[in-house]
Write an enzyme that holds these catalytic residues in place. Structure first.
Site, PDB file in Angstrom:
ATOM      1  CB  SER A 119      -0.888   0.028   1.245  1.00 14.16           C
ATOM      2  OG  SER A 119      -1.746  -1.067   1.250  1.00 14.16           O
ATOM      3  CG  HIS A 140      -1.484  -0.065  -4.413  1.00 12.21           C
ATOM      4  ND1 HIS A 140      -1.852   1.215  -4.102  1.00 12.21           N
ATOM      5  CD2 HIS A 140      -1.981  -0.846  -3.416  1.00 12.21           C
ATOM      6  CE1 HIS A 140      -2.545   1.213  -2.972  1.00 12.21           C
ATOM      7  NE2 HIS A 140      -2.634  -0.027  -2.546  1.00 12.21           N
ATOM      8  CD  GLU A 152      -1.555   4.303  -6.518  1.00 14.09           C
ATOM      9  OE1 GLU A 152      -1.295   5.516  -6.513  1.00 14.09           O
ATOM     10  OE2 GLU A 152      -1.550   3.612  -5.486  1.00 14.09           O
ATOM     11  CG  ASN A 190      -3.322   3.890  -0.275  1.00 16.07           C
ATOM     12  OD1 ASN A 190      -4.528   3.949  -0.412  1.00 16.07           O
ATOM     13  ND2 ASN A 190      -2.660   2.750  -0.178  1.00 16.07           N
TER      14      ASN A 190
HETATM   15  N1  3HC Z   1     -15.656  -9.136  -3.930  1.00 16.17           N
HETATM   16  C1  3HC Z   1     -16.278  -9.189  -5.118  1.00 16.17           C
HETATM   17  N2  3HC Z   1     -17.316  -8.405  -5.445  1.00 16.17           N
HETATM   18  C2  3HC Z   1     -17.769  -7.559  -4.511  1.00 16.17           C
HETATM   19  C3  3HC Z   1     -17.170  -7.459  -3.244  1.00 16.17           C
HETATM   20  C4  3HC Z   1     -16.059  -8.297  -2.971  1.00 16.17           C
HETATM   21  N3  3HC Z   1     -15.409  -8.275  -1.796  1.00 16.17           N
HETATM   22  N4  3HC Z   1     -17.833  -6.515  -2.533  1.00 16.17           N
HETATM   23  C5  3HC Z   1     -18.809  -6.042  -3.326  1.00 16.17           C
HETATM   24  N5  3HC Z   1     -18.762  -6.671  -4.519  1.00 16.17           N
HETATM   25  C6  3HC Z   1     -19.644  -6.436  -5.688  1.00 16.17           C
HETATM   26  C7  3HC Z   1     -21.039  -6.889  -5.397  1.00 16.17           C
HETATM   27  O1  3HC Z   1     -21.185  -8.258  -5.703  1.00 16.17           O
HETATM   28  C8  3HC Z   1     -21.864  -6.020  -6.325  1.00 16.17           C
HETATM   29  O2  3HC Z   1     -21.808  -6.568  -7.644  1.00 16.17           O
HETATM   30  P1  3HC Z   1     -22.986  -6.329  -8.705  1.00 16.17           P
HETATM   31  O3  3HC Z   1     -23.030  -4.874  -8.975  1.00 16.17           O
HETATM   32  O4  3HC Z   1     -22.530  -7.127  -9.843  1.00 16.17           O
HETATM   33  O5  3HC Z   1     -24.223  -6.834  -8.059  1.00 16.17           O
HETATM   34  C9  3HC Z   1     -21.085  -4.701  -6.357  1.00 16.17           C
HETATM   35  O6  3HC Z   1     -19.753  -5.023  -5.912  1.00 16.17           O
HETATM   36  C10 3HC Z   1     -21.692  -3.667  -5.433  1.00 16.17           C
HETATM   37  O7  3HC Z   1     -21.758  -4.228  -4.128  1.00 16.17           O
HETATM   38  P2  3HC Z   1     -22.929  -3.970  -3.090  1.00 16.17           P
HETATM   39  O8  3HC Z   1     -24.201  -3.648  -3.826  1.00 16.17           O
HETATM   40  O9  3HC Z   1     -22.945  -5.087  -2.108  1.00 16.17           O
HETATM   41  O10 3HC Z   1     -22.474  -2.745  -2.213  1.00 16.17           O
HETATM   42  P3  3HC Z   1     -22.056  -1.290  -2.644  1.00 16.17           P
HETATM   43  O11 3HC Z   1     -22.885  -0.748  -3.751  1.00 16.17           O
HETATM   44  O12 3HC Z   1     -21.936  -0.527  -1.384  1.00 16.17           O
HETATM   45  O13 3HC Z   1     -20.594  -1.483  -3.252  1.00 16.17           O
HETATM   46  C11 3HC Z   1     -18.285  -1.277  -2.865  1.00 16.17           C
HETATM   47  C12 3HC Z   1     -19.565  -2.009  -2.496  1.00 16.17           C
HETATM   48  C13 3HC Z   1     -17.960  -1.546  -4.322  1.00 16.17           C
HETATM   49  C14 3HC Z   1     -17.190  -1.828  -1.965  1.00 16.17           C
HETATM   50  C15 3HC Z   1     -18.512   0.248  -2.656  1.00 16.17           C
HETATM   51  O14 3HC Z   1     -18.942   0.463  -1.355  1.00 16.17           O
HETATM   52  C16 3HC Z   1     -17.271   1.060  -2.896  1.00 16.17           C
HETATM   53  O15 3HC Z   1     -16.930   1.389  -4.018  1.00 16.17           O
HETATM   54  N6  3HC Z   1     -16.572   1.431  -1.808  1.00 16.17           N
HETATM   55  C17 3HC Z   1     -15.311   2.173  -1.874  1.00 16.17           C
HETATM   56  C18 3HC Z   1     -14.198   1.205  -2.079  1.00 16.17           C
HETATM   57  C19 3HC Z   1     -12.860   1.900  -2.035  1.00 16.17           C
HETATM   58  O16 3HC Z   1     -12.738   3.103  -1.956  1.00 16.17           O
HETATM   59  N7  3HC Z   1     -11.818   1.092  -2.093  1.00 16.17           N
HETATM   60  C20 3HC Z   1     -10.478   1.560  -2.005  1.00 16.17           C
HETATM   61  C21 3HC Z   1      -9.962   1.244  -0.661  1.00 16.17           C
HETATM   62  S1  3HC Z   1      -8.303   1.821  -0.425  1.00 16.17           S
HETATM   63  C22 3HC Z   1      -7.367   0.542  -0.907  1.00 16.17           C
HETATM   64  O17 3HC Z   1      -7.806  -0.534  -1.208  1.00 16.17           O
HETATM   65  C23 3HC Z   1      -5.899   0.783  -0.939  1.00 16.17           C
HETATM   66  C24 3HC Z   1      -5.166   0.004   0.128  1.00 16.17           C
HETATM   67  O18 3HC Z   1      -3.800   0.044  -0.175  1.00 16.17           O
HETATM   68  C25 3HC Z   1      -5.385   0.542   1.532  1.00 16.17           C
END
Ligand code: 3HC
Length: 283
Positions: A119, A140, A152, A190
């Site tokens: 990260s 990343h 990234e 990040n």
């Molecule tokens: N694995 C696979 N698919 C997943 C999943 C997972 N863990 N979680 C959710 N999904 C899929 C669902 O199946 C659903 O698919 P569909 O549209 O085909 O039905 C879709 O994603 C949307 O899921 P939900 O309807 O259950 O829920 P949300 O609409 O709230 O979406 C989310 C979930 C996509 C996680 C959304 O909340 C989101 O975009 N959140 C922000 C995520 C983010 O910012 N991530 C970056 C984090 S920072 C990082 O990773 C960097 C690291 O280095 C710290």
């Protein structure tokens, strides 16, 4: 070099997601973790995602089975000798990573590329543990890996143009949209995202607003898909704290000091969704 087999090291949230998208792109995948129970947990997470895709009609049962069959699990590091491209997704500990890279350098094909999903730790430092720093790069992914489009691709000090381009190309083949980043603490995304989450923790700790209102505020007022505290719980507070510490120590800038509330939650073992409790409690 043609990439046919991808090695994924670490079968946690990120590793199993990476294994899934690699197999989805048609690659053979070898997923390795240090204990059999971790390997099995990673494979189970992948199978759960595939079952969901089949239930939703997004994949046929045959496609899901074929994808699953492209992924094998192992605890043996030497099995990575068969891989053309390795993606490392182990815990954020430079000492452990350097030890791993030194071992991989012995085991892996001479032309194999070793990519870290860190990260924000230094790719250059990991590369220094090997005799092939030109083949070391950052790759990343974002959580949840199967959903998030971004990768990234990070250039360390000695990363070759060829390694960099092959990694960009692999990210595209895995259905992702890569951006090019020069190594710096926490890279680009990040560096912006994590201090925002840290600030949300300060806002909560200072009693400025409740967790629910902070998150609703950022969703309604800034169009974020989920609020920063819910996102923190999704990513894992242990991961976020380690990342925040990196930014703080690498820059020496007090504006990046981790929020004490985040530290307290981590010390209590409340890492977010994965432990059932973080800023929120999960059923
Ligand atoms: N694995 C696979 N698919 C997943 C999943 C997972 N863990 N979680 C959710 N999904 C899929 C669902 O199946 C659903 O698919 P569909 O549209 O085909 O039905 C879709 O994603 C949307 O899921 P939900 O309807 O259950 O829920 P949300 O609409 O709230 O979406 C989310 C979930 C996509 C996680 C959304 O909340 C989101 O975009 N959140 C922000 C995520 C983010 O910012 N991530 C970056 C984090 S920072 C990082 O990773 C960097 C690291 O280095 C710290």
């Amino acid at each position: 070099m043609e990439i046919k087999t991808i090695g994924v090291i670490g079968a946690g949230t990120m590793g199993s997601g990476i294994a899934q998208v690699a197999a989805e792109a048609g690659y053979k995948v070898i997923m390795r973790d240090i204990e059999e129970q971790f390997v099995q947990r990673g494979l189970a997470a992948l199978e759960k995602n595939l079952a969901r895709a089949v239930d939703k009609g997004k994949k046929s049962r045959e496609e899901a089975d074929a994808l699953r069959n492209r992924v094998s699990g192992t605890t043996g590091l030497e099995d990575l000798g068969a891989a053309d491209f390795i993606i490392e997704a182990i815990i954020e500990n430079m000492g452990l990573k350097k030890e791993l890279y030194a071992n991989l350098d012995e085991i892996c094909k001479e032309e194999a590329i070793l990519a870290s999903n860190t990260s924000g730790l230094s790719i250059t430092e990991m590369a220094s543990a090997t005799g092939r720093p030109q083949n070391i790069v950052g790759m990343h992914f974002f959580n949840p890996v199967p959903v998030m489009k971004l990768v990234e691709v990070i250039r360390g000090f000695d990363t070759s143009d060829e390694t960099f381009e092959q990694t960009m190309e692999l990210a595209r083949k895995m259905g992702k949209e890569p951006i090019a980043v020069n190594e710096a603490p926490l890279f680009a995304v990040n560096r912006i995202l994590v201090p925002m989450i840290n600030e949300a923790a300060f806002v909560l700790m200072e009693g400025v607003a409740t967790a629910e209102d902070i998150d609703r505020g950022m969703m309604l007022g800034a169009n974020h898909p989920i609020g920063p505290l819910a996102l923190a719980d999704l990513v894992g507070l242990d991961v976020l704290l380690a990342v925040m510490e990196t930014l703080y120590h690498e820059t020496g800038d007090s504006k990046y000091r981790p929020c004490p509330l985040m530290r307290k939650l981590v010390r209590a073992g409340h890492y977010g969704r994965k432990t059932g409790r973080g800023f929120y409690t999960y059923g």
